[in-house]
Enzyme design. Structure first.
Site, PDB file in Angstrom:
ATOM      1  N   SER A   1       0.839  -1.201   0.000  1.00 44.85           N
ATOM      2  CA  SER A   1       0.000   0.000   0.000  1.00 44.85           C
ATOM      3  C   SER A   1       0.877   1.255   0.000  1.00 44.85           C
ATOM      4  CB  SER A   1      -0.936  -0.041   1.209  1.00 44.85           C
ATOM      5  OG  SER A   1      -1.926   0.950   1.113  1.00 44.85           O
TER       6      SER A   1
ATOM      7  N   HIS B   1      -8.310  -4.722  -0.535  1.00 47.64           N
ATOM      8  CA  HIS B   1      -7.079  -3.993  -0.237  1.00 47.64           C
ATOM      9  C   HIS B   1      -6.254  -4.791   0.769  1.00 47.64           C
ATOM     10  CE1 HIS B   1      -4.578  -0.378  -0.246  1.00 47.64           C
ATOM     11  NE2 HIS B   1      -4.418  -0.563   1.055  1.00 47.64           N
TER      12      HIS B   1
ATOM     13  N   ASP C   1     -10.468  -3.482  -5.156  1.00 41.46           N
ATOM     14  CA  ASP C   1      -9.880  -2.719  -4.051  1.00 41.46           C
ATOM     15  C   ASP C   1     -10.707  -1.453  -3.845  1.00 41.46           C
ATOM     16  OD1 ASP C   1      -8.341  -1.128  -2.353  1.00 41.46           O
ATOM     17  OD2 ASP C   1      -6.442  -1.807  -3.200  1.00 41.46           O
TER      18      ASP C   1
END
Length: 435
Positions: free
Chosen positions: A214, A380, A349
């Site tokens: 991320s 995610h 996501d």
């Protein structure tokens, strides 16, 4: 004395009434099932990742040697096709049966007085190639080595013969006080660079696998692209679920599509808690760039953008939010990376809008060292696998990163010595050295 019942006073239920009630029940059940099917996305098929790459000998070898990239990803049947549930399960639980790897915490004094920390985990056996290889890992926003998804990945990597170094984002550990009026930001690479430098000095023969999750994916790609020297002794890089451009993502985070505005609020609330836990260091030091008005605006902030504008951009002296997002996004640096690069995202996501995925796809179409893998499901940083209800301890994400790293290590091992990755020499994906 009982009252007489007249024949006209007797009321009977028509025989069609029970059938009507049964029909209403069936309609209610059908409605609930319809919304469950829609919300859980049960009709969505399973499929292999959509892989974008240039046809090169290395990429053909990687896809053959890492078959998980071309096989169907199968999430748990009942809930795994919902990106929201995958994301929520990652956010709340992290992982199933998370291990507790044993590591050593390292402290690094930065030039501005900040104290960076990272945790070092030695391998649990020799690597299959016999080489000394270290994974340098950068977690997601506000995360650190104690998060369950990081612990699960570290343990899996250790068992495959990798040493692991995990950066603890500046300010993310509740028991570590800040020693300067600064904490981690979206794209600051200073702490990650310090950790990498420390690993290179401590283990002169080690080669590096760079991994970012991320926000960490943005940091590692920006780090490698900022300066060619940062790619020395790096075998490859893997980035999972990053958004590539904060400026372009800013607009999407204000939309209610995929409940993105709600996620924005929840992440902003978490960031406020982290900042306020270090209020004395960030607002009380003489060298602080923060004012009382900034603290007041922080309390009322309901989005990450408001926090970035009032607090985060000021750590590095950016004049505007636009300038902060432009300077801290890897989209302006990622094209400078010449080592093999795997970019992984999920179509469902809820945090990364599909419009942002044109960035990695275009990059993979143009650069021979880049593979872009887009899964249909996974949310995610979820990527849970399983049959029906219960997920497996290891996720698809854990397996694909280690599988790709193993393939890269085997490729490197069988190359001519003059083309292998060593200090001062980074070879490109087509095999030609790049000085």
């Amino acid at each position: 004395m009982s009252a007489l019942v007249e024949p006209g006073d007797v009321h009977t239920i028509a025989p069609e009434m029970p059938a009507m009630f049964d029909g209403m029940k069936l309609a209610a059940v059908a409605t609930v099932l319809y919304f469950l099917v829609r919300c859980l996305n049960l009709k969505s098929p399973t499929a292999p990742p959509d892989v974008t790459y240039r046809d090169t000998p290395l990429n053909r070898y990687l896809l053959k040697s890492c078959p998980i990239l071309t096989k169907e990803y199968e999430p748990p049947l009942l809930w795994g096709k919902s990106g929201h549930l995958q994301t929520a399960l990652y956010g709340k639980m992290g992982r199933v049966s998370s291990p507790n790897p044993c590591g050593v915490r390292k402290y690094l004094l930065m030039q501005d007085g900040a104290t960076a920390t990272f945790d070092l985990f030695e391998s649990l056996g020799d690597h299959r190639t016999g080489d000394d290889i270290t994974m340098v890992i950068c977690p997601g926003i506000g995360n650190h080595s104690e998060k369950h998804y990081i612990r699960t990945f570290v343990n899996h990597s250790q068992r495959q013969g990798y040493r692991c170094a995990v950066l603890n984002h500046l300010g993310s550990l509740p028991n570590i006080e800040l020693t300067s009026p600064r904490m981690f930001t979206y794209g600051c690479t200073w702490e990650f660079a310090a950790m990498v430098g420390s690993i290179k000095r401590a283990f002169p023969q080690t080669l590096l696998i760079v991994v970012g999750f991320s926000l960490g994916g943005n940091i590692v790609c920006k780090f490698l692209g900022e300066n060619r020297i940062n790619q020395e002794r790096v075998l490859c890089c893997v980035s999972v679920c990053q958004g590539y451009s904060a400026l372009r993502a800013q607009k999407t985070f204000l939309q209610w599509d995929q409940c993105r505005r709600l996620y924005n609020f929840l992440m902003a609330d978490n960031m406020k808690k982290i900042i306020l836990s270090h209020r004395g260091s960030l607002f009380g030091m003489n060298s602080s760039k923060m004012e009382d008005a900034d603290l007041s605006r922080l309390y009322t902030a309901t989005s990450l953008m408001q926090i970035d504008d009032n607090i985060m951009r000021k750590f590095h002296g950016h004049d505007t939010l636009k300038e902060y997002y432009e300077k801290e996004s890897c989209v302006h640096y990622i094209h400078n990376i010449n080592v093999p690069l795997l970019l992984v995202n999920s179509s469902d996501d809820p945090l990364v809008h599909r419009s942002l995925l044109t960035i990695p796809r275009t990059l993979a179409e143009k650069k021979p060292n880049v593979i872009f893998a887009l899964t249909l499901h996974g949310g995610h940083l979820g990527f849970f696998e399983g049959a029906v209800l219960f997920p497996q301890p290891l996720t698809w994400m854990d397996k694909v990163i280690v599988g790709y790293a193993n393939a890269i290590c085997r490729w490197e091992r069988h190359r001519p010595p003059c083309l292998r990755t060593r200090r001062g020499l980074c070879s490109q994906a087509d095999g030609t050295p790049s000085l």
